[in-house]
Design a protein around this motif. Structure first.
Motif, PDB file in Angstrom:
ATOM      1  N   LEU A 186       0.868  -1.178   0.000  1.00  0.00           N
ATOM      2  CA  LEU A 186       0.000   0.000   0.000  1.00  0.00           C
ATOM      3  C   LEU A 186       0.904   1.228   0.000  1.00  0.00           C
ATOM      4  O   LEU A 186       1.762   1.369   0.886  1.00  0.00           O
ATOM      5  CB  LEU A 186      -0.903   0.010   1.242  1.00  0.00           C
ATOM      6  N   VAL A 187       0.728   2.101  -1.010  1.00  0.00           N
ATOM      7  CA  VAL A 187       1.597   3.274  -1.161  1.00  0.00           C
ATOM      8  C   VAL A 187       0.760   4.532  -1.041  1.00  0.00           C
ATOM      9  O   VAL A 187      -0.207   4.716  -1.796  1.00  0.00           O
ATOM     10  CB  VAL A 187       2.279   3.259  -2.551  1.00  0.00           C
ATOM     11  N   ASN A 188       1.124   5.398  -0.096  1.00  0.00           N
ATOM     12  CA  ASN A 188       0.465   6.705  -0.077  1.00  0.00           C
ATOM     13  C   ASN A 188       1.267   7.665  -0.941  1.00  0.00           C
ATOM     14  O   ASN A 188       2.366   8.092  -0.575  1.00  0.00           O
ATOM     15  CB  ASN A 188       0.353   7.272   1.337  1.00  0.00           C
ATOM     16  N   ALA A 189       0.710   8.008  -2.107  1.00  0.00           N
ATOM     17  CA  ALA A 189       1.313   9.018  -2.983  1.00  0.00           C
ATOM     18  C   ALA A 189       0.404  10.237  -3.041  1.00  0.00           C
ATOM     19  O   ALA A 189       0.523  11.064  -3.941  1.00  0.00           O
ATOM     20  CB  ALA A 189       1.525   8.444  -4.381  1.00  0.00           C
ATOM     21  N   SER A 190      -0.511  10.347  -2.078  1.00  0.00           N
ATOM     22  CA  SER A 190      -1.322  11.563  -1.965  1.00  0.00           C
ATOM     23  C   SER A 190      -0.637  12.496  -0.972  1.00  0.00           C
ATOM     24  O   SER A 190       0.290  12.094  -0.266  1.00  0.00           O
ATOM     25  CB  SER A 190      -2.738  11.232  -1.465  1.00  0.00           C
ATOM     26  N   SER A 191      -1.091  13.734  -0.911  1.00  0.00           N
ATOM     27  CA  SER A 191      -0.473  14.633   0.065  1.00  0.00           C
ATOM     28  C   SER A 191      -1.187  14.614   1.409  1.00  0.00           C
ATOM     29  O   SER A 191      -0.840  15.406   2.291  1.00  0.00           O
ATOM     30  CB  SER A 191      -0.347  16.049  -0.499  1.00  0.00           C
ATOM     31  N   ALA A 192      -2.136  13.697   1.594  1.00  0.00           N
ATOM     32  CA  ALA A 192      -2.773  13.557   2.911  1.00  0.00           C
ATOM     33  C   ALA A 192      -1.718  13.137   3.926  1.00  0.00           C
ATOM     34  O   ALA A 192      -0.938  12.217   3.678  1.00  0.00           O
ATOM     35  CB  ALA A 192      -3.880  12.512   2.840  1.00  0.00           C
ATOM     36  N   GLY A 193      -1.664  13.827   5.040  1.00  0.00           N
ATOM     37  CA  GLY A 193      -0.675  13.511   6.075  1.00  0.00           C
ATOM     38  C   GLY A 193       0.500  14.468   6.074  1.00  0.00           C
ATOM     39  O   GLY A 193       1.209  14.587   7.070  1.00  0.00           O
ATOM     40  N   LEU A 194       0.712  15.160   4.939  1.00  0.00           N
ATOM     41  CA  LEU A 194       1.823  16.104   4.849  1.00  0.00           C
ATOM     42  C   LEU A 194       1.569  17.261   5.816  1.00  0.00           C
ATOM     43  O   LEU A 194       0.550  17.968   5.687  1.00  0.00           O
ATOM     44  CB  LEU A 194       1.923  16.621   3.409  1.00  0.00           C
ATOM     45  N   ASP A 195       2.456  17.425   6.756  1.00  0.00           N
ATOM     46  CA  ASP A 195       2.330  18.473   7.786  1.00  0.00           C
ATOM     47  C   ASP A 195       1.030  18.341   8.582  1.00  0.00           C
ATOM     48  O   ASP A 195       0.564  19.321   9.175  1.00  0.00           O
ATOM     49  CB  ASP A 195       2.381  19.877   7.150  1.00  0.00           C
ATOM     50  N   ALA A 196       0.412  17.169   8.554  1.00  0.00           N
ATOM     51  CA  ALA A 196      -0.884  16.980   9.225  1.00  0.00           C
ATOM     52  C   ALA A 196      -0.923  15.582   9.833  1.00  0.00           C
ATOM     53  O   ALA A 196      -1.451  14.647   9.224  1.00  0.00           O
ATOM     54  CB  ALA A 196      -2.019  17.155   8.218  1.00  0.00           C
ATOM     55  N   PRO A 197      -0.368  15.415  11.034  1.00  0.00           N
ATOM     56  CA  PRO A 197      -0.209  14.080  11.628  1.00  0.00           C
ATOM     57  C   PRO A 197      -1.511  13.319  11.820  1.00  0.00           C
ATOM     58  O   PRO A 197      -1.495  12.100  11.932  1.00  0.00           O
ATOM     59  CB  PRO A 197       0.443  14.372  12.985  1.00  0.00           C
ATOM     60  N   GLU A 198      -2.660  14.011  11.850  1.00  0.00           N
ATOM     61  CA  GLU A 198      -3.931  13.302  12.079  1.00  0.00           C
ATOM     62  C   GLU A 198      -4.695  13.025  10.790  1.00  0.00           C
ATOM     63  O   GLU A 198      -5.768  12.428  10.813  1.00  0.00           O
ATOM     64  CB  GLU A 198      -4.823  14.104  13.044  1.00  0.00           C
ATOM     65  N   ASP A 199      -4.144  13.462   9.649  1.00  0.00           N
ATOM     66  CA  ASP A 199      -4.843  13.340   8.372  1.00  0.00           C
ATOM     67  C   ASP A 199      -4.411  12.049   7.670  1.00  0.00           C
ATOM     68  O   ASP A 199      -3.214  11.820   7.474  1.00  0.00           O
ATOM     69  CB  ASP A 199      -4.467  14.567   7.509  1.00  0.00           C
ATOM     70  N   SER A 200      -5.368  11.205   7.308  1.00  0.00           N
ATOM     71  CA  SER A 200      -5.043   9.975   6.573  1.00  0.00           C
ATOM     72  C   SER A 200      -5.815   9.950   5.260  1.00  0.00           C
ATOM     73  O   SER A 200      -6.966  10.406   5.213  1.00  0.00           O
ATOM     74  CB  SER A 200      -5.433   8.736   7.391  1.00  0.00           C
ATOM     75  N   PRO A 201      -5.229   9.389   4.196  1.00  0.00           N
ATOM     76  CA  PRO A 201      -5.985   9.257   2.946  1.00  0.00           C
ATOM     77  C   PRO A 201      -7.069   8.191   3.039  1.00  0.00           C
ATOM     78  O   PRO A 201      -7.939   8.129   2.174  1.00  0.00           O
ATOM     79  CB  PRO A 201      -4.910   8.865   1.927  1.00  0.00           C
ATOM     80  N   LEU A 202      -7.020   7.336   4.082  1.00  0.00           N
ATOM     81  CA  LEU A 202      -8.036   6.292   4.273  1.00  0.00           C
ATOM     82  C   LEU A 202      -8.679   6.500   5.640  1.00  0.00           C
ATOM     83  O   LEU A 202      -8.014   6.326   6.673  1.00  0.00           O
ATOM     84  CB  LEU A 202      -7.398   4.898   4.205  1.00  0.00           C
ATOM     85  N   SER A 203      -9.955   6.860   5.674  1.00  0.00           N
ATOM     86  CA  SER A 203     -10.589   7.153   6.961  1.00  0.00           C
ATOM     87  C   SER A 203     -10.651   5.891   7.826  1.00  0.00           C
ATOM     88  O   SER A 203     -10.572   5.964   9.048  1.00  0.00           O
ATOM     89  CB  SER A 203     -11.982   7.751   6.745  1.00  0.00           C
ATOM     90  N   VAL A 204     -10.787   4.726   7.176  1.00  0.00           N
ATOM     91  CA  VAL A 204     -10.758   3.453   7.909  1.00  0.00           C
ATOM     92  C   VAL A 204      -9.589   2.650   7.374  1.00  0.00           C
ATOM     93  O   VAL A 204      -9.479   2.429   6.155  1.00  0.00           O
ATOM     94  CB  VAL A 204     -12.070   2.659   7.687  1.00  0.00           C
ATOM     95  N   PHE A 205      -8.666   2.209   8.268  1.00  0.00           N
ATOM     96  CA  PHE A 205      -7.516   1.448   7.782  1.00  0.00           C
ATOM     97  C   PHE A 205      -7.979   0.053   7.356  1.00  0.00           C
ATOM     98  O   PHE A 205      -8.631  -0.661   8.119  1.00  0.00           O
ATOM     99  CB  PHE A 205      -6.417   1.352   8.848  1.00  0.00           C
ATOM    100  N   PRO A 206      -7.646  -0.373   6.127  1.00  0.00           N
ATOM    101  CA  PRO A 206      -8.210  -1.629   5.597  1.00  0.00           C
ATOM    102  C   PRO A 206      -7.442  -2.869   6.057  1.00  0.00           C
ATOM    103  O   PRO A 206      -6.271  -2.780   6.436  1.00  0.00           O
ATOM    104  CB  PRO A 206      -8.050  -1.438   4.081  1.00  0.00           C
ATOM    105  N   PRO A 207      -8.078  -4.048   6.002  1.00  0.00           N
ATOM    106  CA  PRO A 207      -7.440  -5.300   6.418  1.00  0.00           C
ATOM    107  C   PRO A 207      -6.570  -5.873   5.294  1.00  0.00           C
ATOM    108  O   PRO A 207      -7.035  -6.675   4.486  1.00  0.00           O
ATOM    109  CB  PRO A 207      -8.643  -6.212   6.697  1.00  0.00           C
ATOM    110  N   LEU A 208      -5.310  -5.463   5.246  1.00  0.00           N
ATOM    111  CA  LEU A 208      -4.399  -5.909   4.181  1.00  0.00           C
ATOM    112  C   LEU A 208      -3.882  -7.319   4.461  1.00  0.00           C
ATOM    113  O   LEU A 208      -4.021  -7.833   5.581  1.00  0.00           O
ATOM    114  CB  LEU A 208      -3.198  -4.959   4.086  1.00  0.00           C
ATOM    115  N   ASP A 209      -3.206  -7.901   3.459  1.00  0.00           N
ATOM    116  CA  ASP A 209      -2.491  -9.164   3.664  1.00  0.00           C
ATOM    117  C   ASP A 209      -1.504  -8.953   4.832  1.00  0.00           C
ATOM    118  O   ASP A 209      -0.832  -7.916   4.887  1.00  0.00           O
ATOM    119  CB  ASP A 209      -1.736  -9.514   2.371  1.00  0.00           C
TER     120      ASP A 209
END
Ligand code: NAP
Length: 282
Positions: A186-209
Motif C-alpha cells: 500500500l503506497v500513499n502518494a497523496s499529500s494527505a498527512g503532509l504536515d498533518a499528523p492526524e490526516d489519513s488518505p483512508l478514513s478506515v484502515f483496511p485489512p491488508l495481507d
C-alpha cells in the motif's frame, strides 16, 4: 571517501517555489564532499513565469543541471531538448541533465521509489494499491507497472484515478470495494498527512495481507497517521525519506557520473536536532 580526481567547480540547482527550506542542498553538498568534487548545489526560488529564463540560463552555462519541484515538474517539459522514456510517460521531469549544451529531462522519482521499496524489502510483484492521482502517484504507478505489479489506484477524486489508470495502466478502485486482503503493498502518494499528523488518505484502515508493506511518500512528519494505523495492525511500514534520498542519489549520478552511497544522502537528512527546523520538501 573514494579516490576521485578534483574537478573544477561544478554546480547544480533546485528550481522551485517555495524553495527556501529545501532539503536538497544538504544532500547534494554532502554528496559533492563525499565524491571529492569541488561542486555546489543551491535552491533557487523560481516563479512560474520565470522558469523559461532559469532553464535558458542552464543552457548558456557550464552548469551540471537542475532539479525541479513544485510547480515546475510538468511545465518544464516543453523547454527541454530530450526526455527519457520515464519522464515522457510520467509527464514530469524532476532532473535536468546538461550535456554539451543540450538539456535532457529525466524523472528520478520513479526509480528512486523502486530503490526505496527494495531497501524496505517490499514484495516483488503482487497486488499493490497507490493512493493519490497527482504527480507522485503517476511516478509510483509507472514504476510499479514497470516492476511487474498489478496496480489499483484509489484517489479522493475518483475520476482522476480513472484517467491515470487509462493512461499508465492499472485499475481505478473505490476504498469501500477494493480487494484489500490480497494487497501486499500500500503506497500513499497523496499529500494527505503532509504536515498533518492526524490526516489519513483512508478514513478506515483496511485489512491488508498480513505480509504487506505500507509505504508513505510523506516524510514530514516521520510517522503519519496512515503509518501509525498500519503499525497498530502489525504491518511493516516505511516513510518517504528513502525515496527522497534515492531520487537525489540518481540525479547526482546523472550529473557527475559518481554513484554516491544512499547512506550519504540519508545521513545528510539527519543532522543534529534543530538544524532541520522549518525544512520542507524535497
Ligand atoms: N518522498 C519523496 O521523495 C516524494 C517525492 C514526490 C512527492 N512526495 C510527496 O507525495 C505527495 C503528493 O505529491 P504530488 O506532487 O503528487 O501532489 P499533487 O500532484 O498535488 O497531488 C496530490 C494528490 O493528493 C490527493 N490529496 C490531497 N489531499 C488529500 C486528502 N486530504 N485526502 C486524500 N487525498 C488527498 C489529491 O487528490 P485529488 O485528486 O482529489 O485532489 C491528489 O491526488 C506529497 O506529500 C509530496 O510531498 C514525496
Amino acid at each position: 571517501m573514494p579516490d576521485h580526481p578534483q574537478t573544477p567547480a561544478q554546480h547544480a540547482f533546485l528550481f522551485a517555489d517555495p524553495a527556501a527550506h529545501s532539503l536538497s542542498p544538504l544532500m547534494h553538498r554532502a554528496a559533492f564532499a563525499y565524491a571529492g568534487i569541488d561542486g555546489d548545489y543551491a535552491a533557487r526560488r523560481v516563479l512560474a513565469p520565470d522558469l523559461p529564463d532559469a532553464v535558458a540560463g542552464l543552457r548558456a552555462s557550464g552548469i551540471l543541471g537542475a532539479n525541479l519541484s513544485l510547480p515546475h515538474k510538468e511545465s518544464v517539459l516543453a523547454l527541454l531538448d530530450e526526455l527519457t522514456p520515464a519522464a515522457r510517460a510520467i509527464g514530469a521531469v524532476n532532473t535536468i541533465v546538461h550535456k554539451g549544451g543540450r538539456l535532457h529531462g529525466d524523472n528520478t522519482d520513479a526509480p528512486g521509489f523502486l530503490a526505496a521499496l527494495a531497501d524496505a524489502e517490499a514484495p516483488k510483484g503482487g497486488l499493490s494499491v497507490v493512493l493519490g492521482a497527482g504527480g507522485a502517484a503517476r511516478a509510483a504507478v509507472y514504476a510499479l507497472k514497470q516492476a511487474g505489479h498489478e496496480v489499483l489506484i484509489v484517489n479522493r477524486t475518483h475520476a482522476r484515478a480513472q484517467a491515470l489508470a487509462a493512461e499508465l495502466g492499472g485499475r481505478a478502485a473505490w476504498p469501500e470495494t477494493a480487494p484489500w486482503s490480497a494487497v501486499t503493498l500500500l503506497v500513499n502518494a497523496s499529500s494527505a498527512g503532509l504536515d498533518a499528523p492526524e490526516d489519513s488518505p483512508l478514513s478506515v484502515f483496511p485489512p491488508l495481507d498480513p505480509s504487506a508493506l505500507v509505504y508513505d511518500m510523506v516524510y514530514r512528519p516521520a510517522e503519519t497517521r496512515l503509518l501509525r494505523d498500519a503499525r497498530a495492525a502489525g504491518l511493516r511500514t516505511q516513510n518517504g525519506l528513502g525515496m527522497l534520498a534515492h531520487q537525489a542519489r540518481l540525479a547526482f549520478a546523472a550529473w557527475t557520473g559518481v554513484d554516491v552511497p544512499v547512506s550519504v544522502f540519508l545521513e545528510a537528512l539527519n543532522p543534529p536536532a534543530g538544524d532541520l527546523a522549518g525544512a520542507a520538501a524535497p
